[in-house]
Design a protein around this motif. Structure first.
Motif, PDB file in Angstrom:
ATOM      1  N   GLU A   3       8.569  -0.670  23.619  1.00 29.33           N
ATOM      2  CA  GLU A   3       7.218  -0.398  24.114  1.00 29.33           C
ATOM      3  C   GLU A   3       7.163   0.910  24.877  1.00 29.33           C
ATOM      4  O   GLU A   3       6.222   1.701  24.738  1.00 29.33           O
ATOM      5  CB  GLU A   3       6.775  -1.575  24.992  1.00 29.33           C
ATOM      6  CG  GLU A   3       5.311  -1.580  25.325  1.00 29.33           C
ATOM      7  CD  GLU A   3       4.424  -1.743  24.111  1.00 29.33           C
ATOM      8  OE1 GLU A   3       4.800  -2.443  23.153  1.00 29.33           O
ATOM      9  OE2 GLU A   3       3.352  -1.126  24.099  1.00 29.33           O
ATOM     10  N   SER A   4       8.171   1.169  25.691  1.00 31.54           N
ATOM     11  CA  SER A   4       8.153   2.389  26.511  1.00 31.54           C
ATOM     12  C   SER A   4       8.256   3.632  25.620  1.00 31.54           C
ATOM     13  O   SER A   4       7.627   4.663  25.890  1.00 31.54           O
ATOM     14  CB  SER A   4       9.309   2.367  27.512  1.00 31.54           C
ATOM     15  OG  SER A   4      10.542   2.237  26.822  1.00 31.54           O
ATOM     16  N   THR A   5       9.021   3.519  24.552  1.00 28.97           N
ATOM     17  CA  THR A   5       9.139   4.641  23.617  1.00 28.97           C
ATOM     18  C   THR A   5       7.810   4.880  22.909  1.00 28.97           C
ATOM     19  O   THR A   5       7.364   6.023  22.746  1.00 28.97           O
ATOM     20  CB  THR A   5      10.230   4.353  22.572  1.00 28.97           C
ATOM     21  OG1 THR A   5      11.444   4.021  23.253  1.00 28.97           O
ATOM     22  CG2 THR A   5      10.452   5.546  21.668  1.00 28.97           C
ATOM     23  N   LYS A   6       7.203   3.783  22.532  1.00 25.64           N
ATOM     24  CA  LYS A   6       5.893   3.886  21.854  1.00 25.64           C
ATOM     25  C   LYS A   6       4.888   4.575  22.756  1.00 25.64           C
ATOM     26  O   LYS A   6       4.130   5.454  22.314  1.00 25.64           O
ATOM     27  CB  LYS A   6       5.442   2.480  21.480  1.00 25.64           C
ATOM     28  CG  LYS A   6       4.217   2.400  20.625  1.00 25.64           C
ATOM     29  CD  LYS A   6       4.034   0.982  20.077  1.00 25.64           C
ATOM     30  CE  LYS A   6       2.679   0.891  19.412  1.00 25.64           C
ATOM     31  NZ  LYS A   6       1.746  -0.001  20.040  1.00 25.64           N
ATOM     32  N   ARG A   7       4.889   4.192  24.019  1.00 23.12           N
ATOM     33  CA  ARG A   7       3.965   4.808  24.986  1.00 23.12           C
ATOM     34  C   ARG A   7       4.241   6.310  25.107  1.00 23.12           C
ATOM     35  O   ARG A   7       3.326   7.127  25.171  1.00 23.12           O
ATOM     36  CB  ARG A   7       4.109   4.161  26.370  1.00 23.12           C
ATOM     37  CG  ARG A   7       3.724   2.728  26.462  1.00 23.12           C
ATOM     38  CD  ARG A   7       2.218   2.574  26.677  1.00 23.12           C
ATOM     39  NE  ARG A   7       1.509   2.397  25.434  1.00 23.12           N
ATOM     40  CZ  ARG A   7       1.449   1.258  24.765  1.00 23.12           C
ATOM     41  NH1 ARG A   7       2.061   0.186  25.219  1.00 23.12           N
ATOM     42  NH2 ARG A   7       0.794   1.155  23.634  1.00 23.12           N
ATOM     43  N   ALA A   8       5.527   6.661  25.163  1.00 28.32           N
ATOM     44  CA  ALA A   8       5.895   8.068  25.312  1.00 28.32           C
ATOM     45  C   ALA A   8       5.435   8.881  24.104  1.00 28.32           C
ATOM     46  O   ALA A   8       4.925  10.005  24.252  1.00 28.32           O
ATOM     47  CB  ALA A   8       7.410   8.192  25.484  1.00 28.32           C
ATOM     48  N   VAL A   9       5.584   8.323  22.919  1.00 28.59           N
ATOM     49  CA  VAL A   9       5.145   9.017  21.703  1.00 28.59           C
ATOM     50  C   VAL A   9       3.633   9.214  21.731  1.00 28.59           C
ATOM     51  O   VAL A   9       3.111  10.296  21.436  1.00 28.59           O
ATOM     52  CB  VAL A   9       5.566   8.223  20.441  1.00 28.59           C
ATOM     53  CG1 VAL A   9       4.869   8.773  19.208  1.00 28.59           C
ATOM     54  CG2 VAL A   9       7.072   8.257  20.272  1.00 28.59           C
ATOM     55  N   GLU A  10       2.925   8.162  22.114  1.00 27.32           N
ATOM     56  CA  GLU A  10       1.452   8.261  22.167  1.00 27.32           C
ATOM     57  C   GLU A  10       1.026   9.332  23.152  1.00 27.32           C
ATOM     58  O   GLU A  10       0.099  10.122  22.885  1.00 27.32           O
ATOM     59  CB  GLU A  10       0.854   6.916  22.561  1.00 27.32           C
ATOM     60  CG  GLU A  10       0.871   5.889  21.452  1.00 27.32           C
ATOM     61  CD  GLU A  10       0.295   4.550  21.896  1.00 27.32           C
ATOM     62  OE1 GLU A  10      -0.008   4.393  23.095  1.00 27.32           O
ATOM     63  OE2 GLU A  10       0.163   3.659  21.043  1.00 27.32           O
ATOM     64  N   ARG A  11       1.684   9.344  24.307  1.00 27.55           N
ATOM     65  CA  ARG A  11       1.267  10.325  25.319  1.00 27.55           C
ATOM     66  C   ARG A  11       1.585  11.749  24.867  1.00 27.55           C
ATOM     67  O   ARG A  11       0.806  12.675  25.102  1.00 27.55           O
ATOM     68  CB  ARG A  11       1.952  10.007  26.647  1.00 27.55           C
ATOM     69  CG  ARG A  11       1.359   8.760  27.284  1.00 27.55           C
ATOM     70  CD  ARG A  11       2.176   8.199  28.416  1.00 27.55           C
ATOM     71  NE  ARG A  11       1.618   6.914  28.842  1.00 27.55           N
ATOM     72  CZ  ARG A  11       2.143   6.132  29.772  1.00 27.55           C
ATOM     73  NH1 ARG A  11       3.234   6.508  30.402  1.00 27.55           N
ATOM     74  NH2 ARG A  11       1.573   4.974  30.082  1.00 27.55           N
ATOM     75  N   ALA A  12       2.718  11.917  24.215  1.00 29.82           N
ATOM     76  CA  ALA A  12       3.060  13.245  23.705  1.00 29.82           C
ATOM     77  C   ALA A  12       2.026  13.697  22.665  1.00 29.82           C
ATOM     78  O   ALA A  12       1.572  14.845  22.687  1.00 29.82           O
ATOM     79  CB  ALA A  12       4.458  13.220  23.083  1.00 29.82           C
ATOM     80  N   LEU A  13       1.654  12.788  21.784  1.00 31.49           N
ATOM     81  CA  LEU A  13       0.659  13.133  20.766  1.00 31.49           C
ATOM     82  C   LEU A  13      -0.690  13.441  21.409  1.00 31.49           C
ATOM     83  O   LEU A  13      -1.427  14.321  20.961  1.00 31.49           O
ATOM     84  CB  LEU A  13       0.516  11.992  19.762  1.00 31.49           C
ATOM     85  CG  LEU A  13       1.674  11.802  18.796  1.00 31.49           C
ATOM     86  CD1 LEU A  13       1.451  10.579  17.918  1.00 31.49           C
ATOM     87  CD2 LEU A  13       1.875  13.030  17.930  1.00 31.49           C
ATOM     88  N   ALA A  14      -1.022  12.703  22.469  1.00 28.72           N
ATOM     89  CA  ALA A  14      -2.300  12.952  23.149  1.00 28.72           C
ATOM     90  C   ALA A  14      -2.321  14.353  23.754  1.00 28.72           C
ATOM     91  O   ALA A  14      -3.367  15.019  23.752  1.00 28.72           O
ATOM     92  CB  ALA A  14      -2.540  11.902  24.232  1.00 28.72           C
ATOM     93  N   TRP A  15      -1.190  14.801  24.247  1.00 28.45           N
ATOM     94  CA  TRP A  15      -1.141  16.138  24.874  1.00 28.45           C
ATOM     95  C   TRP A  15      -1.150  17.254  23.843  1.00 28.45           C
ATOM     96  O   TRP A  15      -1.405  18.423  24.201  1.00 28.45           O
ATOM     97  CB  TRP A  15       0.078  16.255  25.787  1.00 28.45           C
ATOM     98  CG  TRP A  15      -0.180  15.628  27.130  1.00 28.45           C
ATOM     99  CD1 TRP A  15       0.304  14.447  27.590  1.00 28.45           C
ATOM    100  CD2 TRP A  15      -1.026  16.141  28.163  1.00 28.45           C
ATOM    101  NE1 TRP A  15      -0.182  14.189  28.855  1.00 28.45           N
ATOM    102  CE2 TRP A  15      -0.995  15.207  29.236  1.00 28.45           C
ATOM    103  CE3 TRP A  15      -1.794  17.304  28.312  1.00 28.45           C
ATOM    104  CZ2 TRP A  15      -1.713  15.398  30.413  1.00 28.45           C
ATOM    105  CZ3 TRP A  15      -2.511  17.497  29.499  1.00 28.45           C
ATOM    106  CH2 TRP A  15      -2.468  16.550  30.533  1.00 28.45           C
ATOM    107  N   THR A  16      -0.904  16.946  22.571  1.00 29.85           N
ATOM    108  CA  THR A  16      -1.019  18.009  21.562  1.00 29.85           C
ATOM    109  C   THR A  16      -2.469  18.482  21.438  1.00 29.85           C
ATOM    110  O   THR A  16      -2.725  19.599  20.976  1.00 29.85           O
ATOM    111  CB  THR A  16      -0.514  17.559  20.173  1.00 29.85           C
ATOM    112  OG1 THR A  16      -1.268  16.423  19.736  1.00 29.85           O
ATOM    113  CG2 THR A  16       0.957  17.218  20.214  1.00 29.85           C
ATOM    114  N   GLY A  17      -3.419  17.654  21.880  1.00 24.42           N
ATOM    115  CA  GLY A  17      -4.819  18.069  21.859  1.00 24.42           C
ATOM    116  C   GLY A  17      -5.072  19.248  22.794  1.00 24.42           C
ATOM    117  O   GLY A  17      -5.527  20.311  22.358  1.00 24.42           O
TER     118      GLY A  17
END
Lengths: 246, 199
Positions: A3-17
């Protein structure tokens, strides 16, 4: 995946915006001198070389950066699509509209960026008429395929408005997205005018379109998406409209 | 911010017609049109001779026919909503028929007008004024036809769904948007057709 990895991936993708926005403003807008773009429809090939490509050799570097960072729009769109679930937790047709529009829009930046970089790098070595042809072709692709992004905005906007259980993004943002997507329509006039608001650097087809897209669509959805990915998993479920788990 | 409130207090009340969603949509749509109007006015100031001479080629009478058609259609739509609130289903149906018929008058009138322009070789690319003329009236035309599709749906479903709250909200929303389309035309008509008369 944990779960923590999934969250980290999501947050990284969100910051690509936000990274995409900063990169485009700097590399496409400032370094490549596109604020506003040269009015190539009213220029001879020699004028385009003298007043743009020949005058600003850094355009080549800027546009190669555009070709790279442009794909961050796609990564951001992928995250949005993964968030756009319906009440059953499924990705529906609206998610796929958003995703396909986001992928193709990212491709647009990469492809046209590469073409403009080629124009810059080949200036002085090939016929100016060929440079203008490629430059024009790239702008036709960039502007006249607006429907790619309009489809994305309608997919996202309709999901925002019609999915009444989600509280990630307010309804007004969805209406804005669809309205701005519709406001792109006058881009079809760009190839045919050499002056005025519908020219490539005109009041409507450049200043209004780009600023509303950036501030009233992309900036807004960026904000709410970043808020969402920093919520707890349970809060994210509730924001999507699912009942709280016991 | 809550997303489209699930309850619609007073949705069938004369004081608070429609749902929050349609008001949001109308507001944003209005902003887009006003941006168009602003850019039009700016261009008119930049190219006064072209705009004035081009407006000679528009017929205020044709515009007036369109205006009267939309105004009376809007009135008929308001009558339909009022009749439905009073459970006068037959009257609501009759009013909807008139609203649709008058809307069709607008559409036919507009199509003849466009046909006349194309027949004289006038297109959106003729000059700056006609770019705006076709763009603004074309977008408005799309709003008219789109709303009439929803009005037709309401007319077809009236007999079956008239008693349902969801239908009444739907008719109010469609009516609201039709009034908005009408108000838009009240700005478009003088701006495009009449300002030449006062120079």
């Amino acid at each position: 995946m944990e779960e923590s990895t999934k969250r980290a991936v999501e947050r990284a993708l969100a910051w690509t915006g936000p990274i995409f926005v900063v990169a485009m403003v700097y590399f496409w807008g400032m370094m490549s001198h596109n604020i506003p773009p040269p009015n190539f429809m009213a220029m001879t090939p020699e004028q385009l070389i003298a007043e743009y490509y020949g005058k600003y050799p850094e355009i080549g570097v800027g546009m190669i950066a555009v070709a790279s960072f442009g794909m961050f729009y796609t990564t951001w769109s992928c995250l949005i699509a993964s968030v756009m679930r319906d009440e059953n937790g499924q990705m529906g047709p609206l998610s796929f509209l958003e995703l396909s529009g986001g992928i193709l829009t990212g491709w647009l930046f990469a492809f046209t960026g590469a073409m403009w970089a080629a124009c810059s790098q080949l200036t002085g070595t090939i016929d100016p008429g060929i440079i203008k042809m490629v430059h024009t072709f790239a702008w036709y692709i960039f502007d006249c395929t607006y429907m790619i992004t309009t489809i994305q905005m309608f997919g996202l906007g309709l999901w925002t408005v019609l999915n009444r259980k989600q509280t990630i993004v307010p309804a007004w943002a969805g209406w804005c997205a669809m309205a701005i997507g519709t406001a792109f329509i006058p881009l079809v006039l760009m190839p045919f005018v050499t002056e005025g608001p519908f020219a490539v650097g005109g009041t409507w087809n450049f200043w209004l379109i780009f600023s509303t897209w950036l501030f009233a669509f992309f900036g807004v959805y960026n904000f709410y998406l970043l808020k969402h990915v920093y919520r707890s998993p349970e809060a994210q479920r509730q924001a999507l409209g699912f009942a709280a788990t016991a | 911010m809550p997303n489209n409130s699930h309850h619609h207090p007073g949705a069938t009340s004369p004081d608070h017609p429609g749902t929050s969603g349609i008001w949001t949509f109308v507001f944003i749509d209005m902003v887009i049109f006003f941006l168009f109007f602003g850019v039009y006015i700016s261009e008119r100031q930049r190219l006064p001779d072209i705009f004035l001479s081009s407006q000679h080629q528009l017929s205020p009478l044709v515009g007036l026919v369109s205006t009267m058609a939309l105004l009376t259609s809007s009135w008929a739509m308001a009558e339909a909503v009022r009749a439905l609130r009073e459970n006068k289903i037959a009257r609501a149906g009759c009013a909807l028929n008139w609203a649709l018929a008058l809307g069709a008058v607008f559409i036919v009138n507009k199509l003849f007008e466009y046909g006349g322009k194309f027949g004289h070789g006038i297109t959106p690319l003729t000059n700056g004024f006609f770019t705006f003329y076709f763009l603004i009236t074309g977008l408005h035309f799309l709003h008219v036809t789109g709303t009439m599709i929803f009005m037709t749906h309401c007319r077809v479903r009236l007999g079956v769904e008239a008693g349902a709250l969801t239908y009444r909200k739907k008719l109010e929303n469609v009516g609201l948007f039709w009034h908005f389309v009408d108000v838009l035309w009240l700005f478009i008509f003088p701006m495009l057709y009449l300002t030449e008369l006062v120079g």
